[in-house]
Design a protein around this motif. Structure first.
Motif, PDB file in Angstrom:
ATOM      1  N   LEU A  47      78.987  53.786 103.067  1.00 36.99           N
ATOM      2  CA  LEU A  47      77.866  53.810 104.010  1.00 36.99           C
ATOM      3  C   LEU A  47      77.801  55.153 104.725  1.00 36.99           C
ATOM      4  O   LEU A  47      78.829  55.776 105.024  1.00 36.99           O
ATOM      5  CB  LEU A  47      78.022  52.686 105.046  1.00 36.99           C
ATOM      6  CG  LEU A  47      77.941  51.239 104.530  1.00 36.99           C
ATOM      7  CD1 LEU A  47      78.280  50.274 105.662  1.00 36.99           C
ATOM      8  CD2 LEU A  47      76.563  50.936 103.948  1.00 36.99           C
ATOM      9  N   ASP A  48      76.584  55.594 105.051  1.00 37.68           N
ATOM     10  CA  ASP A  48      76.443  56.836 105.802  1.00 37.68           C
ATOM     11  C   ASP A  48      76.807  56.585 107.266  1.00 37.68           C
ATOM     12  O   ASP A  48      76.761  55.444 107.753  1.00 37.68           O
ATOM     13  CB  ASP A  48      75.013  57.374 105.679  1.00 37.68           C
ATOM     14  CG  ASP A  48      74.001  56.421 106.277  1.00 37.68           C
ATOM     15  OD1 ASP A  48      73.764  56.469 107.499  1.00 37.68           O
ATOM     16  OD2 ASP A  48      73.457  55.584 105.509  1.00 37.68           O
ATOM     17  N   PRO A  49      77.194  57.625 108.002  1.00 37.63           N
ATOM     18  CA  PRO A  49      77.656  57.463 109.392  1.00 37.63           C
ATOM     19  C   PRO A  49      76.659  56.742 110.288  1.00 37.63           C
ATOM     20  O   PRO A  49      77.052  55.951 111.159  1.00 37.63           O
ATOM     21  CB  PRO A  49      77.896  58.900 109.864  1.00 37.63           C
ATOM     22  CG  PRO A  49      78.201  59.650 108.606  1.00 37.63           C
ATOM     23  CD  PRO A  49      77.338  59.024 107.542  1.00 37.63           C
ATOM     24  N   ARG A  50      75.358  56.983 110.099  1.00 33.22           N
ATOM     25  CA  ARG A  50      74.358  56.325 110.955  1.00 33.22           C
ATOM     26  C   ARG A  50      74.382  54.816 110.726  1.00 33.22           C
ATOM     27  O   ARG A  50      74.317  54.044 111.691  1.00 33.22           O
ATOM     28  CB  ARG A  50      72.966  56.890 110.664  1.00 33.22           C
ATOM     29  CG  ARG A  50      71.867  56.203 111.476  1.00 33.22           C
ATOM     30  CD  ARG A  50      70.501  56.790 111.206  1.00 33.22           C
ATOM     31  NE  ARG A  50      70.429  58.181 111.642  1.00 33.22           N
ATOM     32  CZ  ARG A  50      69.342  58.935 111.510  1.00 33.22           C
ATOM     33  NH1 ARG A  50      68.254  58.443 110.929  1.00 33.22           N
ATOM     34  NH2 ARG A  50      69.345  60.184 111.931  1.00 33.22           N
ATOM     35  N   THR A  51      74.475  54.393 109.481  1.00 34.14           N
ATOM     36  CA  THR A  51      74.518  52.958 109.183  1.00 34.14           C
ATOM     37  C   THR A  51      75.794  52.332 109.725  1.00 34.14           C
ATOM     38  O   THR A  51      75.762  51.209 110.243  1.00 34.14           O
ATOM     39  CB  THR A  51      74.420  52.724 107.658  1.00 34.14           C
ATOM     40  OG1 THR A  51      73.214  53.319 107.166  1.00 34.14           O
ATOM     41  CG2 THR A  51      74.425  51.241 107.340  1.00 34.14           C
ATOM     42  N   VAL A  52      76.899  53.055 109.609  1.00 35.50           N
ATOM     43  CA  VAL A  52      78.166  52.544 110.156  1.00 35.50           C
ATOM     44  C   VAL A  52      78.028  52.307 111.652  1.00 35.50           C
ATOM     45  O   VAL A  52      78.424  51.250 112.174  1.00 35.50           O
ATOM     46  CB  VAL A  52      79.322  53.518 109.863  1.00 35.50           C
ATOM     47  CG1 VAL A  52      80.568  53.111 110.646  1.00 35.50           C
ATOM     48  CG2 VAL A  52      79.628  53.549 108.367  1.00 35.50           C
ATOM     49  N   ARG A  53      77.476  53.283 112.379  1.00 36.60           N
ATOM     50  CA  ARG A  53      77.300  53.131 113.827  1.00 36.60           C
ATOM     51  C   ARG A  53      76.390  51.954 114.135  1.00 36.60           C
ATOM     52  O   ARG A  53      76.637  51.184 115.077  1.00 36.60           O
ATOM     53  CB  ARG A  53      76.738  54.418 114.441  1.00 36.60           C
ATOM     54  CG  ARG A  53      77.725  55.556 114.505  1.00 36.60           C
ATOM     55  CD  ARG A  53      77.214  56.644 115.448  1.00 36.60           C
ATOM     56  NE  ARG A  53      75.939  57.193 114.987  1.00 36.60           N
ATOM     57  CZ  ARG A  53      75.813  58.226 114.148  1.00 36.60           C
ATOM     58  NH1 ARG A  53      76.911  58.795 113.646  1.00 36.60           N
ATOM     59  NH2 ARG A  53      74.617  58.674 113.800  1.00 36.60           N
ATOM     60  N   SER A  54      75.315  51.814 113.362  1.00 35.78           N
ATOM     61  CA  SER A  54      74.379  50.719 113.586  1.00 35.78           C
ATOM     62  C   SER A  54      75.051  49.358 113.358  1.00 35.78           C
ATOM     63  O   SER A  54      74.889  48.434 114.170  1.00 35.78           O
ATOM     64  CB  SER A  54      73.168  50.875 112.658  1.00 35.78           C
ATOM     65  OG  SER A  54      72.303  49.763 112.766  1.00 35.78           O
ATOM     66  N   GLU A  55      75.786  49.236 112.258  1.00 34.40           N
ATOM     67  CA  GLU A  55      76.447  47.964 111.954  1.00 34.40           C
ATOM     68  C   GLU A  55      77.517  47.635 112.981  1.00 34.40           C
ATOM     69  O   GLU A  55      77.670  46.479 113.390  1.00 34.40           O
ATOM     70  CB  GLU A  55      77.041  48.010 110.548  1.00 34.40           C
ATOM     71  CG  GLU A  55      76.014  48.058 109.432  1.00 34.40           C
ATOM     72  CD  GLU A  55      75.116  46.839 109.429  1.00 34.40           C
ATOM     73  OE1 GLU A  55      75.627  45.708 109.603  1.00 34.40           O
ATOM     74  OE2 GLU A  55      73.883  46.995 109.263  1.00 34.40           O
ATOM     75  N   MET A  56      78.278  48.644 113.425  1.00 38.51           N
ATOM     76  CA  MET A  56      79.287  48.400 114.458  1.00 38.51           C
ATOM     77  C   MET A  56      78.626  47.997 115.768  1.00 38.51           C
ATOM     78  O   MET A  56      79.136  47.139 116.497  1.00 38.51           O
ATOM     79  CB  MET A  56      80.150  49.646 114.680  1.00 38.51           C
ATOM     80  CG  MET A  56      81.357  49.744 113.779  1.00 38.51           C
ATOM     81  SD  MET A  56      82.470  48.309 113.866  1.00 38.51           S
ATOM     82  CE  MET A  56      82.903  48.289 115.597  1.00 38.51           C
TER      83      MET A  56
END
Length: 427
Positions: A47-56
């Motif tokens: 996953l790209d960093p933006r998606t990781v932040r969103s999911e977290m």
């Protein structure tokens, strides 16, 4: 029956009490499927960093207010996955690691199905109490999803006038954590600990080994006097794998660190063992039910090794014709050892009685109650398993016996009874 003072307090199953537990893929088969785990971890790393932040953000928004130090729990869980998959942690960003940890955790409502079969001991901390008051510590069998049993605790104070006040239960419950293996630990034993900032009343001990996989059942706690004169709190419980049972020991000196140890020997294949609170004639003593029907007296030189003992009590009265068992550790009185028993009679109705053993020679039975001191009646007959009252241990408080007990495998009640009334009923 003797006169019982029933306290108004009652504890019930509570689905809102949740903890974070490891989530295992393919758990219903034989354990985590490494290929499936690896594929899931690979998907998250991709996953790209933006998606990781969103999911977290979604995870923390949903669950951070329901659990204590949730991100630390995710960090710890990630380390387990990293070790299992031999990942290169240096190449994975912190947020991604936490998201991996979150995918391998789940909420578990540990007392959603039932709360039952309590035992009680004096609390290790007796400071700051008014004269005549005693601080107590309860253990409880909590049952959640999958009918998995865990060990929960509650702290309280008994004051004059047979008053019981339980300490406030913290908003967050936390699972005891697995400690590092000890070199000198017996085979099959594990160490667990509660976080220094977590209270006893908020701590839950979950199964840790394959032998315990489906539950830690019916802990019988006792304050044991060691040869040095210091106290150690020891409990016997049944470990259930889903197929087999065995008896094990929980040992602690402070209720911060615990050791869970299998009982070796032929007696360890059974359930319902209860330890005397001190050695007698240089030996450890237990009450056990080795044949599923009668009570036996067991002696041993080693606290974790027990073989079959001598017959102590057989069913004698109609309310216990099916079987008898012990209801916790023997209680030392001037008159002898008071042993609470449970009996099973017609229609599988459970009741609680008592026997008195000689203080110097516990193989001698001095008396027993011909009628129960407590049995299921009225609304206390209804529940998950009807017509059952059951306890895993009581203590002496002044002239009374303080008796917490489970009702119909569904809830926990509390009673006080004068010890002299119990002894007067014995024949």
């Amino acid at each position: 029956m003797v006169d019982l003072f029933q306290h108004e307090l009652r504890l019930h199953a509570d689905p809102s009490r949740v903890v974070v537990r490891p989530f295992h893929l393919a758990w219903q088969a034989s354990g985590p499927d490494i290929e499936r785990v690896g594929k899931l971890v690979g998907d998250i790393i991709g996953l790209d960093p933006r998606t990781v932040r969103s999911e977290m953000g979604i995870v923390l928004n949903d669950f951070a207010d329901r659990h204590w130090q949730l991100e630390r729990v995710f960090d710890d869980r990630y380390k387990q996955i990293e070790f299992a998959l031999k990942l290169d942690g240096a190449s994975i960003k912190r947020n991604t690691k936490r998201l991996i940890g979150a995918y391998f955790c789940h909420e578990y409502s540990y007392a959603a199905a039932a709360l039952m079969n309590p035992s009680v001991v004096r609390h290790p901390d007796q400071s700051g109490l008014q004269h005549g008051s005693v601080r107590v510590l309860l253990s409880l069998r909590a049952v959640g999803e999958g009918h998995i049993s865990t060990i929960a605790f509650r702290e309280g104070i008994i004051s004059s006038g047979r008053q019981l006040t339980l300490s406030h239960q913290p908003a967050f419950a936390t699972a005891a954590m697995l400690g590092k293996p000890k070199r000198d630990a017996p085979d099959g034993s594990v160490s667990v600990y509660r976080h220094p900032d977590a209270s006893i009343s908020g701590t839950v001990i979950f199964p840790m080994t394959e032998a315990q996989r489906n539950g830690l059942e019916d802990l019988r706690l006792v304050e044991f006097e060691r040869d040095s004169g210091k106290s150690e709190w020891i409990g016997t419980y049944t470990a259930y794998s889903g197929r087999d049972i065995r008896s094990e020991l929980l040992r602690t000196r402070d209720f911060h660190d615990f050791t869970l140890t299998p009982i070796r020997g032929s007696a360890g294949r059974n359930k319902g063992m209860a330890l005397f609170p001190r050695k007698i004639d240089g030996k450890f003593l237990m009450i056990g039910r080795q044949d599923g029907k009668n009570l036996f007296l067991l002696r041993s030189d080693k606290i974790d090794e027990w073989d079959d003992g001598e017959l102590l009590l057989e069913p004698k009265y109609p309310w216990e014709y099916v079987q008898i068992g012990n209801c916790g550790a023997p209680i030392e009185l001037d008159e002898g050892w008071l042993v609470l028993t449970h009996g099973v009679g017609a229609m599988r109705k459970y009741a609680i009685g008592a026997a008195l053993l000689d203080k110097k020679d516990p193989s001698r039975v001095l008396g027993r109650t011909p009628s129960p001191i407590l049995s299921a009646a009225d609304e206390d007959r209804e529940g998950y398993v009807p017509n059952v009252v059951y306890t895993c241990g009581a203590i002496r408080v002044g002239d009374d016996l303080f008796l917490p007990y489970g009702v119909a495998d569904s809830s926990v009640c509390f009673a006080f009874v004068a010890i002299r009334d119990i002894l007067a009923q014995m024949q």
